[in-house]
Scaffold this motif. Structure first.
Motif, PDB file in Angstrom:
ATOM      1  N   THR A   1      23.419  -1.997  42.536  1.00 40.25           N
ATOM      2  CA  THR A   1      24.781  -2.099  41.997  1.00 40.25           C
ATOM      3  C   THR A   1      25.015  -3.435  41.294  1.00 40.25           C
ATOM      4  O   THR A   1      24.400  -4.445  41.627  1.00 40.25           O
ATOM      5  CB  THR A   1      25.827  -1.953  43.123  1.00 40.25           C
ATOM      6  N   ARG A   2      25.937  -3.408  40.348  1.00 43.21           N
ATOM      7  CA  ARG A   2      26.316  -4.639  39.651  1.00 43.21           C
ATOM      8  C   ARG A   2      26.967  -5.641  40.590  1.00 43.21           C
ATOM      9  O   ARG A   2      26.777  -6.842  40.446  1.00 43.21           O
ATOM     10  CB  ARG A   2      27.297  -4.330  38.524  1.00 43.21           C
ATOM     11  N   VAL A   3      27.744  -5.143  41.536  1.00 41.46           N
ATOM     12  CA  VAL A   3      28.436  -6.029  42.481  1.00 41.46           C
ATOM     13  C   VAL A   3      27.425  -6.854  43.271  1.00 41.46           C
ATOM     14  O   VAL A   3      27.605  -8.056  43.461  1.00 41.46           O
ATOM     15  CB  VAL A   3      29.354  -5.216  43.427  1.00 41.46           C
ATOM     16  N   TYR A   4      26.366  -6.219  43.737  1.00 38.64           N
ATOM     17  CA  TYR A   4      25.326  -6.932  44.484  1.00 38.64           C
ATOM     18  C   TYR A   4      24.754  -8.065  43.638  1.00 38.64           C
ATOM     19  O   TYR A   4      24.646  -9.205  44.094  1.00 38.64           O
ATOM     20  CB  TYR A   4      24.206  -5.973  44.890  1.00 38.64           C
ATOM     21  N   TRP A   5      24.392  -7.747  42.397  1.00 42.62           N
ATOM     22  CA  TRP A   5      23.769  -8.755  41.537  1.00 42.62           C
ATOM     23  C   TRP A   5      24.758  -9.841  41.127  1.00 42.62           C
ATOM     24  O   TRP A   5      24.376 -11.003  40.971  1.00 42.62           O
ATOM     25  CB  TRP A   5      23.101  -8.098  40.332  1.00 42.62           C
ATOM     26  N   ALA A   6      26.039  -9.478  40.987  1.00 39.20           N
ATOM     27  CA  ALA A   6      27.051 -10.498  40.698  1.00 39.20           C
ATOM     28  C   ALA A   6      27.193 -11.451  41.883  1.00 39.20           C
ATOM     29  O   ALA A   6      27.277 -12.674  41.696  1.00 39.20           O
ATOM     30  CB  ALA A   6      28.391  -9.840  40.371  1.00 39.20           C
TER      31      ALA A   6
END
Length: 125
Positions: free
Chosen positions: A98-103
């Motif tokens: 997910t993008r949230v994880y990488w953010a």
């Protein structure tokens, strides 16, 4: 020119220390302990980072008192950054897809890198 070489050498030391402490030396007990003030893992991890900062600070020729203060600052900053990320991760459904994880991962790494910039500046001031 000498100041530039010292600065880059310090940054390289910090980067090497960061890679080893964050990506090589994190067994499960350390990872589990980062989001809990009562578990030793987060403290051990931050302590490893703090001790790993000493060689970089010594390159600056900083006095013993300044090195001790900066090492303690690194310990506290590193612990709190990781604690915050662990709390956010626990309350999120984010995983590595997910993008949230990488953010969150990127924000964590950015804060650590900014800490290193501040430590280098303080050591050389």
């Amino acid at each position: 020119m000498e100041m530039a070489i010292t600065t880059v050498a310090m940054l390289a030391c910090m980067q090497l220390k960061h890679f080893v402490a964050d990506y090589v030396l994190q067994p499960a007990w350390i990872l589990r302990g980062k989001g809990n003030f009562r578990m030793i893992g987060g403290y051990a991890h931050a302590g490893g980072h703090a001790l790993g900062t000493v060689p970089a600070l010594m390159l600056a020729g900083a006095g013993t008192t300044r090195v001790v203060i900066l090492v303690l600052a690194e310990f506290l900053a590193h612990y709190l950054i990781d604690y915050g990320k662990a709390l956010l991760s626990q309350h999120s459904r984010a995983d590595a897809t997910t993008r949230v994880y990488w953010a969150m991962h990127g924000a964590d790494q950015l804060l650590h890198q900014l800490t290193y910039a501040a430590l280098i500046l303080a050591a050389l001031a």
